[in-house]
Design an enzyme around this catalytic site. Structure first.
Site, PDB file in Angstrom:
ATOM      1  N   CYS A   2       0.820  -1.278   0.109  1.00 36.75           N
ATOM      2  CA  CYS A   2      -0.074  -0.020  -0.080  1.00 36.75           C
ATOM      3  C   CYS A   2       0.864   1.127   0.003  1.00 36.75           C
ATOM      4  O   CYS A   2       2.179   1.296   0.601  1.00 36.75           O
ATOM      5  CB  CYS A   2      -0.985  -0.037   1.314  1.00 36.75           C
ATOM      6  SG  CYS A   2      -1.788  -1.420   1.396  1.00 36.75           S
ATOM      7  N   ARG A  27       4.073   0.773  -6.321  1.00 36.39           N
ATOM      8  CA  ARG A  27       4.263  -0.115  -5.124  1.00 36.39           C
ATOM      9  C   ARG A  27       3.208  -1.231  -5.332  1.00 36.39           C
ATOM     10  O   ARG A  27       3.072  -2.156  -4.762  1.00 36.39           O
ATOM     11  CB  ARG A  27       3.958   0.790  -3.940  1.00 36.39           C
ATOM     12  CG  ARG A  27       5.053   1.787  -3.672  1.00 36.39           C
ATOM     13  CD  ARG A  27       4.354   2.616  -2.558  1.00 36.39           C
ATOM     14  NE  ARG A  27       4.489   2.113  -1.291  1.00 36.39           N
ATOM     15  CZ  ARG A  27       5.369   1.970  -0.178  1.00 36.39           C
ATOM     16  NH1 ARG A  27       6.529   2.595  -0.813  1.00 36.39           N
ATOM     17  NH2 ARG A  27       5.091   1.299   0.917  1.00 36.39           N
ATOM     18  N   TRP A  75      -3.196  -2.023  -1.482  1.00 38.97           N
ATOM     19  CA  TRP A  75      -2.846  -3.702  -2.090  1.00 38.97           C
ATOM     20  C   TRP A  75      -3.338  -4.777  -1.148  1.00 38.97           C
ATOM     21  O   TRP A  75      -2.760  -4.894  -0.017  1.00 38.97           O
ATOM     22  CB  TRP A  75      -1.201  -3.782  -2.124  1.00 38.97           C
ATOM     23  CG  TRP A  75      -0.863  -5.267  -2.900  1.00 38.97           C
ATOM     24  CD1 TRP A  75      -0.964  -5.612  -3.999  1.00 38.97           C
ATOM     25  CD2 TRP A  75       0.102  -6.099  -2.382  1.00 38.97           C
ATOM     26  NE1 TRP A  75      -0.447  -6.755  -4.381  1.00 38.97           N
ATOM     27  CE2 TRP A  75       0.428  -7.054  -3.140  1.00 38.97           C
ATOM     28  CE3 TRP A  75       0.760  -6.259  -1.169  1.00 38.97           C
ATOM     29  CZ2 TRP A  75       1.170  -7.992  -3.153  1.00 38.97           C
ATOM     30  CZ3 TRP A  75       1.569  -7.419  -0.789  1.00 38.97           C
ATOM     31  CH2 TRP A  75       1.719  -8.394  -1.797  1.00 38.97           C
ATOM     32  N   ASN A  99      -1.015   0.752   5.826  1.00 31.69           N
ATOM     33  CA  ASN A  99      -0.290  -0.301   5.463  1.00 31.69           C
ATOM     34  C   ASN A  99       0.359  -1.284   6.083  1.00 31.69           C
ATOM     35  O   ASN A  99       0.867  -0.706   7.254  1.00 31.69           O
ATOM     36  CB  ASN A  99       0.772   0.505   4.541  1.00 31.69           C
ATOM     37  CG  ASN A  99       1.844  -0.469   3.784  1.00 31.69           C
ATOM     38  OD1 ASN A  99       1.424  -1.714   3.563  1.00 31.69           O
ATOM     39  ND2 ASN A  99       3.162  -0.173   3.576  1.00 31.69           N
ATOM     40  N   GLY A 100      -0.164  -2.624   6.067  1.00 33.02           N
ATOM     41  CA  GLY A 100       0.529  -3.660   6.857  1.00 33.02           C
ATOM     42  C   GLY A 100      -0.566  -4.626   7.403  1.00 33.02           C
ATOM     43  O   GLY A 100      -1.595  -4.582   6.514  1.00 33.02           O
ATOM     44  N   GLU A 482      17.556 -16.472 -11.492  1.00 36.60           N
ATOM     45  CA  GLU A 482      17.009 -15.201 -11.593  1.00 36.60           C
ATOM     46  C   GLU A 482      16.607 -14.738 -13.063  1.00 36.60           C
ATOM     47  O   GLU A 482      15.485 -13.917 -13.072  1.00 36.60           O
ATOM     48  CB  GLU A 482      18.407 -14.246 -11.363  1.00 36.60           C
ATOM     49  CG  GLU A 482      18.055 -12.872 -11.570  1.00 36.60           C
ATOM     50  CD  GLU A 482      16.850 -12.185 -10.868  1.00 36.60           C
ATOM     51  OE1 GLU A 482      16.544 -12.850  -9.713  1.00 36.60           O
ATOM     52  OE2 GLU A 482      16.544 -11.060 -11.198  1.00 36.60           O
ATOM     53  N   LYS A 486      12.693 -13.507 -13.495  1.00 41.24           N
ATOM     54  CA  LYS A 486      12.540 -12.300 -14.233  1.00 41.24           C
ATOM     55  C   LYS A 486      11.332 -12.459 -15.270  1.00 41.24           C
ATOM     56  O   LYS A 486      10.406 -11.798 -15.531  1.00 41.24           O
ATOM     57  CB  LYS A 486      13.564 -11.651 -14.777  1.00 41.24           C
ATOM     58  CG  LYS A 486      14.633 -10.977 -14.082  1.00 41.24           C
ATOM     59  CD  LYS A 486      14.258  -9.638 -13.924  1.00 41.24           C
ATOM     60  CE  LYS A 486      13.839  -9.318 -12.465  1.00 41.24           C
ATOM     61  NZ  LYS A 486      14.295  -9.815 -11.398  1.00 41.24           N
ATOM     62  N   GLU A 489       7.763 -13.043 -13.755  1.00 44.55           N
ATOM     63  CA  GLU A 489       7.122 -11.951 -13.085  1.00 44.55           C
ATOM     64  C   GLU A 489       6.446 -10.800 -13.875  1.00 44.55           C
ATOM     65  O   GLU A 489       5.711 -10.305 -13.497  1.00 44.55           O
ATOM     66  CB  GLU A 489       7.878 -11.288 -11.867  1.00 44.55           C
ATOM     67  CG  GLU A 489       9.196 -10.858 -12.110  1.00 44.55           C
ATOM     68  CD  GLU A 489       9.738 -10.318 -10.869  1.00 44.55           C
ATOM     69  OE1 GLU A 489       9.011  -9.958  -9.964  1.00 44.55           O
ATOM     70  OE2 GLU A 489      10.989 -10.090 -10.949  1.00 44.55           O
ATOM     71  N   HIS A 505      17.207 -36.308 -14.775  1.00 42.94           N
ATOM     72  CA  HIS A 505      16.752 -36.976 -13.596  1.00 42.94           C
ATOM     73  C   HIS A 505      15.260 -36.511 -13.462  1.00 42.94           C
ATOM     74  O   HIS A 505      14.759 -36.380 -12.543  1.00 42.94           O
ATOM     75  CB  HIS A 505      17.542 -36.762 -12.357  1.00 42.94           C
ATOM     76  CG  HIS A 505      19.075 -36.868 -12.334  1.00 42.94           C
ATOM     77  ND1 HIS A 505      19.248 -38.181 -12.335  1.00 42.94           N
ATOM     78  CD2 HIS A 505      20.139 -35.967 -12.458  1.00 42.94           C
ATOM     79  CE1 HIS A 505      20.696 -38.334 -12.440  1.00 42.94           C
ATOM     80  NE2 HIS A 505      21.085 -37.066 -12.516  1.00 42.94           N
ATOM     81  N   LYS A 604       6.225  -3.837  -5.115  1.00 44.47           N
ATOM     82  CA  LYS A 604       7.551  -3.572  -5.252  1.00 44.47           C
ATOM     83  C   LYS A 604       8.221  -4.043  -3.955  1.00 44.47           C
ATOM     84  O   LYS A 604       9.346  -4.550  -3.885  1.00 44.47           O
ATOM     85  CB  LYS A 604       7.869  -2.188  -5.426  1.00 44.47           C
ATOM     86  CG  LYS A 604       9.401  -1.880  -5.456  1.00 44.47           C
ATOM     87  CD  LYS A 604       9.970  -2.644  -6.638  1.00 44.47           C
ATOM     88  CE  LYS A 604      11.444  -2.262  -6.672  1.00 44.47           C
ATOM     89  NZ  LYS A 604      12.233  -3.527  -7.543  1.00 44.47           N
TER      90      LYS A 604
END
Ligand code: AGP
Length: 609
Positions: A2, A27, A75, A99-100, A482, A486, A489, A505, A604
């Protein structure tokens, strides 16, 4: 995560609230709202969806007129995205933005229902608004806030306005970030400085449970016991443009191109006489080489930087490095003990799981070092030692420049530790450091159109895929993780990173005609082995995109597409080879018409569990 904003000053606050909220859109959010003092009452206007819908609603329904107000981009954590679950949430005499996560909100809600309160939303935030109402008996709101906080468990950044105090905004935080913006005859609150850069560069960082009361001309800060707290006014050292796109189509592309500068500004201040200097956090050679084990705990991309760090540090310094994802670490009852070093890597410095990993590590007696990008962030403040990466604000949800500065710091670590343990001599040490200093120019070269176009071409052969594999060995396996994240997402294409030697395997069963496989091969010593894995998947119909440096001779039948990078000492190639992986994901996302900087479902910084 948020976004919170607030304004108290002589101007009409609605435009300022909307503009500062727009700067926090990065965000990640799914609804937006404002609460404004208007003619002696608190007027709340809020709407599910993007900020544009709120602006439309204000046009349609008419906008409140006032010069004190708070705003929020939500959010969703408790309660699906909807108008009624949007913030601000209100009681009879108070409105708040949050926010939280309030962990004991159910108990508080039950208590308040027993006291006759009713609830409209499914949010945890509404319980805080009504708890404040419950404690508010017309006296100083600061006391009301303090009393309510004693009942609350969880994380919060709160912006609060009381109907009886139309010139004031109250703000308090625990675990979630919140700052006070200091203006001339006007003051602000915000989740971070990105929202305020066009209004002021002066700000105050609120510490845990410090309660700020701001009005147009005053700022007072007290602790939860009501004692005044003296705070330093800080100056934001990046310009408004740095937080904007600077002419690039997306923040992500801008940040990919900022990597040479980001790496330079991160490593150069820590090079003295050709060697690594960590004196800023007291990590001298003796202390560094005293650690039995080094743990690296982080999430997502930051954790992948830790995996590269493990390979590099163990190979050069021969100290055991254990990498763990913070969300697992925190529930694993980890075998951390005094004499260990725990490095917590985090771009935002606010990631909930990483913060808890820090708390656990401290409780178990380890030395903790935060490697973070956001100055003054919670992880930075709570760790025993902190080293900042100087990548500047990273706005795009997909982390790029933060990653390459994090792995650059891992190399700094490896060189210093290997030398401290007498495993490399001074010349070798200085040679490694000199090569690291040469990396920004190599990244600059890797961003030349001749290389970028190869990544763009590779991306055009990935966009139609339902799923694909990234494979590599050693450093290249770490990098594959990585690269795969990328792509996932920001293009929403499923992919998986696999150690190339593991394919036989099981995972090779996934290969069918035209399955794209991105093979990362920067280590000559392992190339033949990786090549045999490439042949295995090609024999089963895979389309192979090979990522390697200019120095590799690749036969036509060894890969369908080759994406090259400038050649360099292969020990440092992971930093350079990150670039094509970032670009392939970026261009795939662009080709699929996805909102690259704000991909669905993501934020973010994940400040909740
Ligand atoms: C990376 O592209 C993602 N945005 C995500 O995995 C991120 O790296 C992770 O949430 C950790 O964030 P932090 O570095 O701010 O702690």
């Amino acid at each position: 995560m948020c976004g919170i904003v607030g304004y108290a000053g002589p101007k009409d606050c609605v435009d300022i609230l909307l503009d500062t909220l727009s700067k926090l859109e990065y965000r990640g959010y799914d609804s937006a709202g404002i609460a404004v003092f208007d003619d002696g009452d608190i007027k709340v206007v809020k709407h599910q969806g993007k900020l544009a819908y709120l602006i439309e609603l204000l046009k349609k329904e008419g906008r409140p007129r006032g010069n004190v107000g708070i705003g929020h981009t939500r959010w969703a954590t408790h309660g699906e995205p909807s108008d009624i679950n949007s913030h601000p949430q209100s009681g009879k005499r108070v409105s708040i933005v949050h926010n939280g996560i309030i962990e004991n909100y159910a108990q508080i809600k039950e208590f308040l229902i027993d006291k006759g309160y009713t609830f409209e939303s499914q949010t945890d935030t509404e319980t805080v608004a009504k708890l404040l109402d419950y404690y508010y008996d017309g006296d100083d709101p600061l006391n009301t806030v303090s009393r309510a906080l004693r009942d609350i468990r969880g994380s919060y950044a709160l912006g609060i306005i009381f109907k009886d105090y139309p010139d004031k905004i109250y703000a308090v935080r625990k675990d979630s970030p919140l700052i006070v913006g200091v203006g001339k005859g006007e003051n602000y609150i915000a989740s971070d400085m990105t929202a305020l850069l066009e209004y002021t560069r002066q700000y105050i960082l609120l510490e845990e449970n410090e309660i700020a009361a701001i009005s147009a001309g005053t700022i007072s800060i007290r602790n939860i016991y009501g004692d005044p707290v003296d705070k330093q006014v800080l100056t934001a050292d990046w310009d408004a443009d740095a937080a904007q796109k600077g002419g690039y189509e997306h923040f992500m592309l801008k940040e990919i191109h900022e990597q040479p500068t980001a790496i330079k500004t991160t490593i150069m201040p820590r090079v003295s006489d050709g060697m690594v200097d960590f004196s800023e956090c007291g990590l001298d050679d003796k202390k560094l080489s005293s650690y039995k084990n080094i743990y690296i705990v982080a999430c997502g991309t930051a954790m992948h930087a830790g995996v590269v760090g493990k390979y590099v540090i163990e190979q050069l310094a021969r100290t055991k490095v254990i990498v763990d994802m913070a969300s697992e670490f925190r529930y694993r009852n980890p075998l951390i003990e005094k004499g260990d070093l725990v490095i917590l890597i985090s771009q935002s410095g606010e990631t909930a799981d990483t913060k808890e990993a820090l708390n656990i590590s401290k409780r178990l007696g380890a030395d903790t070092l935060a490697l973070v990008n956001v100055k003054g962030s919670s992880i930075a403040r709570d760790a025993d030692m902190v080293m900042y990466t100087h990548a500047g604000p990273e706005i795009s949800v997909a982390s790029t420049k933060a990653f390459t500065v994090q792995i650059s710091m891992m190399y700094m670590f490896a060189f210093k530790l290997a030398y401290a343990k007498g495993l490399i001599d001074t010349d070798t040490y200085k040679d490694y450091v000199a090569k690291l200093i040469g990396i920004p120019d190599k990244i600059e070269a890797a961003l030349d159109e001749s290389y970028v176009s190869q990544a763009q071409h590779a991306a055009s052969n990935v966009t139609a895929a339902q799923s694909l594999l990234y494979i590599g060995r050693g450093f290249d396996y770490a990098l594959s993780m990585e690269g795969s994240l990328k792509l996932k997402e920001i293009s929403y294409i499923h992919s998986e990173a696999y150690a190339a030697g593991e394919l036989k395997h099981g995972p090779i069963a996934l290969i069918s005609q035209d399955t794209p496989v991105i093979a990362v091969a920067t280590q000559r010593s392992l190339y033949e082995k990786t090549l045999s894995n490439i042949k295995e998947v090609k024999a089963r119909g895979a389309k192979v995109i090979l990522i390697c440096s200019d120095g590799f001779a690749v036969k036509d039948d060894e890969a369908d597409y080759v994406v090259r990078t400038p050649d360099y000492d292969e020990f440092l190639m992971p930093i350079i080879a990150s670039v094509p992986l970032q670009l392939i994901a970026y261009y795939t996302s662009v080709l699929k018409g996805i909102d690259v900087d704000k991909p669905r479902n993501l934020a973010k910084s994940v400040t909740v569990e």
